[in-house]
Design a protein around this motif. Structure first.
Motif, PDB file in Angstrom:
ATOM      1  N   THR A  87       0.238 -19.639 -38.716  1.00 20.82           N
ATOM      2  CA  THR A  87      -0.383 -18.905 -37.612  1.00 20.82           C
ATOM      3  C   THR A  87      -1.287 -19.777 -36.759  1.00 20.82           C
ATOM      4  N   HIS A  88      -1.863 -20.849 -37.345  1.00 17.83           N
ATOM      5  CA  HIS A  88      -2.805 -21.677 -36.598  1.00 17.83           C
ATOM      6  C   HIS A  88      -2.220 -23.002 -36.123  1.00 17.83           C
ATOM      7  N   ASP A  92       0.767 -20.934 -33.276  1.00 14.23           N
ATOM      8  CA  ASP A  92      -0.467 -20.737 -32.527  1.00 14.23           C
ATOM      9  C   ASP A  92      -0.161 -20.606 -31.038  1.00 14.23           C
ATOM     10  N   ARG A 141     -11.525  -5.799 -34.717  1.00 19.14           N
ATOM     11  CA  ARG A 141     -10.581  -6.308 -35.700  1.00 19.14           C
ATOM     12  C   ARG A 141     -10.848  -5.665 -37.061  1.00 19.14           C
ATOM     13  N   ALA A 151     -11.013 -14.324 -37.104  1.00 20.78           N
ATOM     14  CA  ALA A 151     -10.525 -14.557 -35.743  1.00 20.78           C
ATOM     15  C   ALA A 151     -11.539 -13.967 -34.771  1.00 20.78           C
ATOM     16  N   SER A 155      -9.075  -7.013 -30.810  1.00 23.23           N
ATOM     17  CA  SER A 155      -7.882  -6.949 -31.657  1.00 23.23           C
ATOM     18  C   SER A 155      -6.609  -6.502 -30.932  1.00 23.23           C
ATOM     19  N   SER A 158      -2.241  -7.965 -30.071  1.00 23.69           N
ATOM     20  CA  SER A 158      -2.265  -9.286 -30.695  1.00 23.69           C
ATOM     21  C   SER A 158      -1.814 -10.350 -29.701  1.00 23.69           C
ATOM     22  N   HIS A 160      -1.351 -13.506 -30.415  1.00 26.94           N
ATOM     23  CA  HIS A 160      -0.327 -14.325 -31.071  1.00 26.94           C
ATOM     24  C   HIS A 160       1.061 -13.691 -30.917  1.00 26.94           C
ATOM     25  N   THR A 201       2.084 -12.776 -40.195  1.00 28.67           N
ATOM     26  CA  THR A 201       0.933 -13.596 -40.589  1.00 28.67           C
ATOM     27  C   THR A 201      -0.377 -12.981 -40.120  1.00 28.67           C
ATOM     28  N   ARG A 202      -0.384 -12.394 -38.931  1.00 25.40           N
ATOM     29  CA  ARG A 202      -1.640 -11.838 -38.399  1.00 25.40           C
ATOM     30  C   ARG A 202      -2.108 -10.625 -39.207  1.00 25.40           C
ATOM     31  N   HIS A 208      -5.524  -8.655 -37.765  1.00 22.92           N
ATOM     32  CA  HIS A 208      -4.965  -7.678 -36.827  1.00 22.92           C
ATOM     33  C   HIS A 208      -4.453  -6.468 -37.588  1.00 22.92           C
ATOM     34  N   VAL A 213      -0.056  -5.789 -33.445  1.00 20.57           N
ATOM     35  CA  VAL A 213       1.094  -6.686 -33.402  1.00 20.57           C
ATOM     36  C   VAL A 213       2.257  -6.037 -32.654  1.00 20.57           C
TER      37      VAL A 213
END
Length: 268
Positions: A87-88, A92, A141, A151, A155, A158, A160, A201-202, A208, A213
């Motif tokens: 995720t990072h 990302d 979040r 994070a 929220s 998302s 991401h 992943t979030r 999240h 998402v």
């Protein structure tokens, strides 16, 4: 003796018979773009209404999913490190946007100016719209016991998930014509895994809610739909043949110079 006036040229066919001219046809295509985009945006709008109204079944689903995934994360620290890396680093938003930026530069080098502009506008619109909606909704979040990740910011939706959706769509629709037909299911599968994977992943990392998402996916899809249909209207207006997502936005990208020099008529 004065000469009789020369006969005037007959009006264009679309004026004589009432058929629409090119401007009217282009306007009609843009109207269709707006209508289809509004239709595709309905799922996101519904998610927004349910979140804002704090609909009990949705809240129960969000909390239940977050609780189960959080409990699993606490039991498997090694899996948490994998999710954190995905995720990072891999998925990302910065990584995704850098990929799109590299694609835009490559398109400019190949003189595919329309395609480069579309990719840049889609990525930029996605980022700005996501930030705007986050600020307007201002949803907190998840607050979980023993959090495994943190994070900043709000929220919903998302960022991401939304960035993964738009970025993967841009990469697919631009590069698909360069992939041999028998191999094209592979990039579609990679895009699907990336979009679904980043959403997982979030939620699994507890940063999240599930609805954040899903809303990010829906909003990203709406942005891509709007810019793609506008691009298609632009493409048809300059004389190019219509395409489908299976073909990619501009199959001519396979040639060395996908766009003719300024002033050169394009073939339909």
């Amino acid at each position: 003796m004065p000469r009789p006036p020369a006969p005037s040229a007959p009006p264009p066919a679309h004026r004589r018979y009432g058929s629409p001219g090119p401007d009217a046809r282009f306007g009609a295509r843009l109207l269709i773009t707006v209508a289809v985009t509004a239709l595709v945006s309905v799922p996101f709008a519904l998610a927004l209404v349910l979140v804002e109204s704090q609909w009990t079944p949705l809240l129960r689903l969000d909390r239940g999913t977050a609780g189960r995934l959080h409990a699993a994360a606490l039991e498997h620290p090694g899996w948490v490190r994998v999710l954190d890396f995905l995720t990072h680093v891999v998925w990302d938003p910065v990584t995704m946007r850098l990929l799109v930026a590299a694609l835009v530069v490559w398109l400019l080098v190949r003189r595919a100016l329309r395609l480069a502009l579309w990719a840049a506008v889609t990525a930029t619109a996605s980022g700005l719209l996501g930030l705007l909606v986050k600020a307007l909704v201002a949803r907190a979040r998840p607050h979980l016991p023993d959090p495994v990740s943190q994070a900043p910011g709000f929220s919903f939706p998302s960022g991401h998930a939304m960035t993964a959706t738009t970025s993967c769509a841009v990469l697919l629709l631009v590069l698909l014509p360069l992939v041999p037909r028998r191999w094209r299911p592979l990039p579609w599968a990679l895009a699907a895994v990336s979009v679904v994977g980043v959403g997982y992943t979030r939620v699994a990392l507890g940063v999240h809610w599930l609805s954040d998402v899903v809303a990010g996916w829906f909003l990203g899809l709406a942005v891509v739909t709007a810019t793609t249909l506008a691009f298609e209207a632009w493409r048809v207006d300059v004389g190019r043949a219509p395409t489908t997502p299976v073909q990619g936005l501009e199959p001519e990208i396979r040639s060395e110079h996908p766009e003719p020099p300024v002033g050169t008529p394009e073939r339909s």
